[in-house]
Design a protein around this motif. Structure first.
Motif, short mmCIF file in Angstrom:
data_model
loop_
_atom_site.label_atom_id
_atom_site.label_comp_id
_atom_site.label_asym_id
_atom_site.label_seq_id
_atom_site.Cartn_x
_atom_site.Cartn_y
_atom_site.Cartn_z
N ARG A 69 0.92 -1.16 -0.05
CA ARG A 69 -0.07 -0.06 -0.23
C ARG A 69 0.71 1.24 0.06
NH1 ARG A 69 -4.95 -0.85 0.08
NH2 ARG A 69 -5.68 0.93 1.37
N GLN A 123 -2.84 5.73 2.00
CA GLN A 123 -3.54 6.44 2.83
C GLN A 123 -3.54 7.96 2.74
OE1 GLN A 123 -2.95 4.01 6.37
NE2 GLN A 123 -1.97 5.58 7.39
N ASP A 124 -2.17 8.22 2.86
CA ASP A 124 -1.69 9.88 2.84
C ASP A 124 -2.16 10.32 1.70
OD1 ASP A 124 -0.69 9.50 5.53
OD2 ASP A 124 1.55 9.21 4.95
N ARG A 126 -4.54 9.64 -0.29
CA ARG A 126 -5.97 9.66 -0.43
C ARG A 126 -6.67 10.91 0.42
NH1 ARG A 126 -7.91 3.32 -0.33
NH2 ARG A 126 -7.44 2.95 -2.35
#
Length: 128
Positions: A69, A123-124, A126
């Motif tokens: 990821r 995640q950062d 997004r």
């Protein structure tokens, strides 16, 4: 600016890439060929460089980065994908080993500085 992913996460991604590249070479030349051919390590490196460059330009990261990821993005903050030439340059510099080990305080290695890229957590990206 987006924070650079941790060394541990990037090392895990590299290990996954190297394992997958080794399996691909074994599938192509067979286990005996992989064990007996003194150039098998170079074959693995070639497969790694090719898969890393192509997948980074198409999907935002190598197989290992996608699995952990992580994504490779341009460091200029544009959010544009990394083109094939930059991806290939980056992958070849990783194969030299030293560029990733020489890095700035923000965690970007010489390979990232030369290619104008950085590795970030999905995640950062997004949230940005």
């Amino acid at each position: 600016m987006i924070e650079t992913a941790s060394w541990a996460r990037r090392a895990l991604a590299l290990a996954v890439d190297w394992f997958a590249s080794t399996l691909a070479v074994i599938a192509l030349i067979g286990p005996a060929g992989w064990l007996d051919d003194p150039n098998s390590g170079f074959y693995v490196m070639g497969v790694f460089a090719l898969e890393s460059a192509v997948l980074t330009s198409l999907a935002g990261g190598s197989f290992g980065k996608l699995a952990t990821r992580l994504r490779v993005v341009r460091s200029d903050g544009s959010g544009r994908p990394v083109d094939l030439l930059r991806s290939l340059a980056r992958a070849l510099l990783v194969c030299l080993v030293v560029p990733p080990l020489v890095f700035r305080p923000d965690g970007r290695g010489l390979h990232d500085l030369a290619a104008g890229t950085q590795t970030a957590l999905l995640q950062d990206l997004r949230g940005a």
